[in-house]
Scaffold this motif. Structure first.
Motif, PDB file in Angstrom:
ATOM      1  N   GLN A 223     -54.653  -2.295 -41.893  1.00  0.00           N
ATOM      2  CA  GLN A 223     -55.770  -1.585 -41.266  1.00  0.00           C
ATOM      3  C   GLN A 223     -55.909  -0.250 -41.995  1.00  0.00           C
ATOM      4  OE1 GLN A 223     -55.288  -0.388 -37.191  1.00  0.00           O
ATOM      5  NE2 GLN A 223     -57.471  -0.526 -36.760  1.00  0.00           N
ATOM      6  N   GLY A 224     -56.560  -0.299 -43.151  1.00  0.00           N
ATOM      7  CA  GLY A 224     -56.562   0.872 -44.007  1.00  0.00           C
ATOM      8  C   GLY A 224     -55.232   0.938 -44.740  1.00  0.00           C
ATOM      9  N   SER A 225     -54.245   1.541 -44.111  1.00  0.00           N
ATOM     10  CA  SER A 225     -52.878   1.536 -44.637  1.00  0.00           C
ATOM     11  C   SER A 225     -52.131   0.336 -44.058  1.00  0.00           C
ATOM     12  CB  SER A 225     -52.160   2.834 -44.263  1.00  0.00           C
ATOM     13  OG  SER A 225     -52.143   2.980 -42.849  1.00  0.00           O
ATOM     14  N   PHE A 226     -50.988   0.025 -44.681  1.00  0.00           N
ATOM     15  CA  PHE A 226     -50.212  -1.126 -44.228  1.00  0.00           C
ATOM     16  C   PHE A 226     -49.261  -0.697 -43.120  1.00  0.00           C
ATOM     17  CE2 PHE A 226     -51.706  -2.453 -48.317  1.00  0.00           C
ATOM     18  CZ  PHE A 226     -52.024  -3.784 -48.103  1.00  0.00           C
ATOM     19  N   GLN A 227     -49.173  -1.546 -42.106  1.00  0.00           N
ATOM     20  CA  GLN A 227     -48.416  -1.229 -40.910  1.00  0.00           C
ATOM     21  C   GLN A 227     -47.435  -2.355 -40.618  1.00  0.00           C
ATOM     22  OE1 GLN A 227     -50.970  -0.677 -37.540  1.00  0.00           O
ATOM     23  NE2 GLN A 227     -49.619   0.743 -36.513  1.00  0.00           N
ATOM     24  N   VAL A 228     -46.198  -1.983 -40.283  1.00  0.00           N
ATOM     25  CA  VAL A 228     -45.190  -2.958 -39.881  1.00  0.00           C
ATOM     26  C   VAL A 228     -45.199  -3.030 -38.362  1.00  0.00           C
ATOM     27  CG1 VAL A 228     -42.768  -3.620 -39.957  1.00  0.00           C
ATOM     28  CG2 VAL A 228     -43.792  -2.450 -41.915  1.00  0.00           C
ATOM     29  N   ILE A 229     -45.449  -4.227 -37.814  1.00  0.00           N
ATOM     30  CA  ILE A 229     -45.508  -4.445 -36.369  1.00  0.00           C
ATOM     31  C   ILE A 229     -44.235  -5.153 -35.923  1.00  0.00           C
ATOM     32  CG2 ILE A 229     -46.801  -5.471 -34.470  1.00  0.00           C
ATOM     33  CD1 ILE A 229     -48.356  -3.329 -35.909  1.00  0.00           C
ATOM     34  N   LYS A 230     -43.595  -4.625 -34.886  1.00  0.00           N
ATOM     35  CA  LYS A 230     -42.430  -5.273 -34.269  1.00  0.00           C
ATOM     36  C   LYS A 230     -42.891  -5.919 -32.980  1.00  0.00           C
ATOM     37  CE  LYS A 230     -37.736  -4.414 -32.582  1.00  0.00           C
ATOM     38  NZ  LYS A 230     -36.693  -3.381 -32.334  1.00  0.00           N
ATOM     39  N   PHE A 231     -42.813  -7.255 -32.930  1.00  0.00           N
ATOM     40  CA  PHE A 231     -43.368  -8.037 -31.829  1.00  0.00           C
ATOM     41  C   PHE A 231     -42.251  -8.810 -31.144  1.00  0.00           C
ATOM     42  CE2 PHE A 231     -45.376 -11.931 -30.160  1.00  0.00           C
ATOM     43  CZ  PHE A 231     -46.419 -11.387 -29.423  1.00  0.00           C
ATOM     44  N   ASN A 232     -42.118  -8.623 -29.826  1.00  0.00           N
ATOM     45  CA  ASN A 232     -41.098  -9.316 -29.050  1.00  0.00           C
ATOM     46  C   ASN A 232     -41.565 -10.742 -28.768  1.00  0.00           C
ATOM     47  OD1 ASN A 232     -39.560 -10.318 -26.678  1.00  0.00           O
ATOM     48  ND2 ASN A 232     -38.647  -8.285 -26.737  1.00  0.00           N
ATOM     49  N   LEU A 233     -40.822 -11.734 -29.254  1.00  0.00           N
ATOM     50  CA  LEU A 233     -41.230 -13.125 -29.100  1.00  0.00           C
ATOM     51  C   LEU A 233     -41.014 -13.655 -27.690  1.00  0.00           C
ATOM     52  CD1 LEU A 233     -39.803 -14.470 -32.472  1.00  0.00           C
ATOM     53  CD2 LEU A 233     -42.215 -14.257 -31.867  1.00  0.00           C
ATOM     54  N   ALA A 234     -40.135 -13.010 -26.920  1.00  0.00           N
ATOM     55  CA  ALA A 234     -39.841 -13.495 -25.570  1.00  0.00           C
ATOM     56  C   ALA A 234     -40.960 -13.141 -24.601  1.00  0.00           C
ATOM     57  CB  ALA A 234     -38.514 -12.926 -25.086  1.00  0.00           C
ATOM     58  N   ASN A 235     -41.352 -11.869 -24.584  1.00  0.00           N
ATOM     59  CA  ASN A 235     -42.388 -11.464 -23.627  1.00  0.00           C
ATOM     60  C   ASN A 235     -43.761 -11.264 -24.261  1.00  0.00           C
ATOM     61  OD1 ASN A 235     -42.163  -8.982 -24.957  1.00  0.00           O
ATOM     62  ND2 ASN A 235     -40.702  -8.186 -23.436  1.00  0.00           N
ATOM     63  N   LYS A 236     -43.882 -11.599 -25.558  1.00  0.00           N
ATOM     64  CA  LYS A 236     -45.177 -11.573 -26.260  1.00  0.00           C
ATOM     65  C   LYS A 236     -45.834 -10.200 -26.228  1.00  0.00           C
ATOM     66  CE  LYS A 236     -44.810 -16.104 -26.585  1.00  0.00           C
ATOM     67  NZ  LYS A 236     -43.611 -16.299 -25.749  1.00  0.00           N
ATOM     68  N   THR A 237     -45.074  -9.157 -26.515  1.00  0.00           N
ATOM     69  CA  THR A 237     -45.619  -7.802 -26.511  1.00  0.00           C
ATOM     70  C   THR A 237     -45.213  -7.078 -27.793  1.00  0.00           C
ATOM     71  OG1 THR A 237     -43.677  -6.952 -25.336  1.00  0.00           O
ATOM     72  CG2 THR A 237     -45.581  -7.620 -24.004  1.00  0.00           C
ATOM     73  N   VAL A 238     -46.001  -6.085 -28.162  1.00  0.00           N
ATOM     74  CA  VAL A 238     -45.685  -5.229 -29.300  1.00  0.00           C
ATOM     75  C   VAL A 238     -44.687  -4.178 -28.847  1.00  0.00           C
ATOM     76  CG1 VAL A 238     -46.590  -3.580 -30.977  1.00  0.00           C
ATOM     77  CG2 VAL A 238     -47.908  -5.633 -30.417  1.00  0.00           C
ATOM     78  N   VAL A 239     -43.516  -4.158 -29.469  1.00  0.00           N
ATOM     79  CA  VAL A 239     -42.464  -3.214 -29.112  1.00  0.00           C
ATOM     80  C   VAL A 239     -42.650  -1.900 -29.851  1.00  0.00           C
ATOM     81  CG1 VAL A 239     -39.965  -2.813 -29.128  1.00  0.00           C
ATOM     82  CG2 VAL A 239     -40.865  -5.097 -28.651  1.00  0.00           C
ATOM     83  N   ASP A 240     -42.975  -1.974 -31.132  1.00  0.00           N
ATOM     84  CA  ASP A 240     -43.098  -0.763 -31.935  1.00  0.00           C
ATOM     85  C   ASP A 240     -43.937  -1.072 -33.161  1.00  0.00           C
ATOM     86  OD1 ASP A 240     -42.792   1.808 -32.755  1.00  0.00           O
ATOM     87  OD2 ASP A 240     -40.599   1.780 -32.842  1.00  0.00           O
ATOM     88  N   SER A 241     -44.379  -0.024 -33.813  1.00  0.00           N
ATOM     89  CA  SER A 241     -45.113  -0.172 -35.066  1.00  0.00           C
ATOM     90  C   SER A 241     -44.880   1.068 -35.915  1.00  0.00           C
ATOM     91  CB  SER A 241     -46.608  -0.387 -34.817  1.00  0.00           C
ATOM     92  OG  SER A 241     -47.173   0.769 -34.226  1.00  0.00           O
ATOM     93  N   SER A 242     -45.045   0.900 -37.209  1.00  0.00           N
ATOM     94  CA  SER A 242     -44.789   2.016 -38.109  1.00  0.00           C
ATOM     95  C   SER A 242     -45.670   1.882 -39.340  1.00  0.00           C
ATOM     96  CB  SER A 242     -43.312   2.038 -38.526  1.00  0.00           C
ATOM     97  OG  SER A 242     -43.077   3.032 -39.493  1.00  0.00           O
ATOM     98  N   VAL A 243     -46.334   2.976 -39.682  1.00  0.00           N
ATOM     99  CA  VAL A 243     -47.113   3.000 -40.915  1.00  0.00           C
ATOM    100  C   VAL A 243     -46.158   3.232 -42.070  1.00  0.00           C
ATOM    101  CG1 VAL A 243     -48.934   4.159 -42.203  1.00  0.00           C
ATOM    102  CG2 VAL A 243     -49.165   3.828 -39.732  1.00  0.00           C
ATOM    103  N   PHE A 244     -46.206   2.378 -43.054  1.00  0.00           N
ATOM    104  CA  PHE A 244     -45.264   2.486 -44.156  1.00  0.00           C
ATOM    105  C   PHE A 244     -45.562   3.732 -44.977  1.00  0.00           C
ATOM    106  CE2 PHE A 244     -41.814   0.139 -45.778  1.00  0.00           C
ATOM    107  CZ  PHE A 244     -41.717   0.411 -47.131  1.00  0.00           C
ATOM    108  N   PRO A 245     -44.581   4.613 -45.149  1.00  0.00           N
ATOM    109  CA  PRO A 245     -44.822   5.905 -45.806  1.00  0.00           C
ATOM    110  C   PRO A 245     -44.900   5.795 -47.333  1.00  0.00           C
ATOM    111  CG  PRO A 245     -42.531   5.737 -45.227  1.00  0.00           C
ATOM    112  CD  PRO A 245     -43.186   4.479 -44.711  1.00  0.00           C
ATOM    113  N   ALA A 246     -45.897   5.064 -47.807  1.00  0.00           N
ATOM    114  CA  ALA A 246     -46.084   4.916 -49.254  1.00  0.00           C
ATOM    115  C   ALA A 246     -47.578   4.960 -49.534  1.00  0.00           C
ATOM    116  CB  ALA A 246     -45.483   3.609 -49.746  1.00  0.00           C
ATOM    117  N   GLU A 247     -47.990   5.924 -50.314  1.00  0.00           N
ATOM    118  CA  GLU A 247     -49.401   6.087 -50.618  1.00  0.00           C
ATOM    119  C   GLU A 247     -49.821   5.138 -51.740  1.00  0.00           C
ATOM    120  OE1 GLU A 247     -50.129  10.126 -51.507  1.00  0.00           O
ATOM    121  OE2 GLU A 247     -49.527  10.875 -49.530  1.00  0.00           O
TER     122      GLU A 247
END
Length: 392
Positions: A223-247
């Motif tokens: 989404q513009g920059s690349f983002q790493v999404i951490k998704f919980n497979l048990a409860n089907k929710t997004v736990v965390d996300s982080s924009v990769f710090p590389a331009e």
């Protein structure tokens, strides 16, 4: 009418009846003659057709016999060619094993100065290993082609940290649905996805660098920059996300333009393999914190992006797989060990068997010591022969 008149008419009637009988007999004879002619004509035609059919059958049998002989000759030639190709591959493997691998970097003054400065800066940043893992890949012990499923590019894997047998399938290079098969058996036996559960992700994924680790899905979102999404497979929710710090990120592998970040797992934990415009010739490596997605440490590796097909990490050592533009035999040609235990000169050249095209994804399973690969729509398992680093 008198009796005498009837007696006069009887001869006339007899003559008329004889004339009619004669005409009828002549008619019947004519019809029988015509029928006999037609039967004779049909018999001649049938005999001619039988002769032609017999000749055609003999001709076809002769052609089939000739074709069978040619097929046997071609099969013998193909078997001979396969034997010669196999012998040639063994000789090429031997020659390539005897000759050292070409250097991973081009030697010029600017690059030499940059490497010297980087090495001096990182002397006090030595990676502290979390485990006592000292294995490295010695060779490919076996290859198993499971099936052909989905698109030419994709990803299939198991949980790299768990013990469950579920199979996770990412079909294609851009989508929002993940297929989950309960076991390998269901994935192997069924060509469709009717035996699979489906998870529709909140954000679409891009590339083939995703990972299932300890009950969580780590996937790449653009989404513009690349983002790493951490998704919980048990409860089907997004736990965390982080924009990769590389331009200005660029595709990490020269032969896989759809992958910008490759999330990998090994005995040490979670890693990110990526590339930036700042150092676009070489591949970069980062150690990730699986809980927070924070980057713990980063390295500029000497492994070039050009002709890179995929990569994975084993015991803290990055293994980069290379191929050619016209797909040939894939090979691990550059190894970068973050702990410095294994030098590039001591690493084994690992060749993968010739397959169909080129790998779009290669996921190492530290628990099973094997690689789950996606090759031109075919799902393949490579079982690896491991060696101790000091024994290589």
């Amino acid at each position: 009418m008198g009796p005498w008149r009837c007696l006069l008419l009887l001869p006339l009637l007899a003559v008329a009846l004889r004339a009619q009988q004669q005409q009828f007999m002549e008619y019947v004879e004519r019809r029988l003659t015509l029928l006999e002619e037609r039967i004779s004509q049909w018999y001649e035609q049938s005999s001619r057709y039988s002769t032609e059919l017999r000749d055609f059958k003999n001709q076809v049998l002769g052609m089939l016999e000739t074709a069978e002989k040619e097929r046997e000759a071609m099969r013998a030639e193909a078997e001979g060619a396969a034997v010669r190709v196999e012998r040639l591959e063994r000789e090429v493997d031997y020659l390539e094993t005897q000759n050292p691998a070409p250097p991973c970097v081009e030697v010029d003054e600017a690059l030499t100065e940059k490497q010297a400065a980087t090495a001096k800066q990182r002397k006090n940043e030595k990676y502290t290993k979390l485990t006592d893992c000292s294995d490295t890949i010695g060779s490919v012990r076996a290859m198993k082609i499971l099936k052909r499923f989905g698109s030419a590019s994709g990803l299939w894997t198991k949980d790299a940290a768990g013990s469950e047998e579920k199979i996770y399938v990412f079909d294609g290079t851009a989508n929002d649905t993940v297929y989950i098969f309960p076991r390998m058996r269901e994935f192997t036996l069924f060509s469709s996805t009717r035996k699979a559960a489906r998870i529709k992700l909140p954000y679409p994924w891009v590339g083939t660098g995703h990972l299932v680790y300890d009950g969580h899905l780590y996937y790449i979102r653009q989404q513009g920059s690349f983002q790493v999404i951490k998704f919980n497979l048990a409860n089907k929710t997004v736990v965390d996300s982080s924009v990769f710090p590389a331009e200005e990120q660029i595709p990490v592998f020269g032969l896989s333009p759809f992958t910008y970040i490759e999330i990998a797992a090994d005995e040490e934990g979670l890693w990110a393999i990526y590339a930036t415009k700042e150092d676009e010739k070489n591949i970069c490596l980062a150690k990730l914190d699986p809980s927070s997605l924070d980057i713990e440490q980063m390295w500029d590796t000497p492994c070039p992006r050009e002709n890179a097909e995929g990569a994975f990490v084993v015991c803290g050592a990055l293994h980069v797989v290379y191929n050619t533009r016209l797909p040939s035999r894939s090979r691990v040609q550059c190894v970068f060990d973050v702990s410095g235990t294994l030098s590039p000169e001591d690493a084994s050249l690992v060749y993968f068997p010739k397959r169909y095209g080129s790998h779009s994804s290669m996921k190492y399973s530290p628990r099973e010591k094997q690689i789950y690969a996606w090759d031109d729509g075919y799902q393949i398992i490579y079982r690896m022969e491991m060696k101790k680093k000091l024994e290589v």
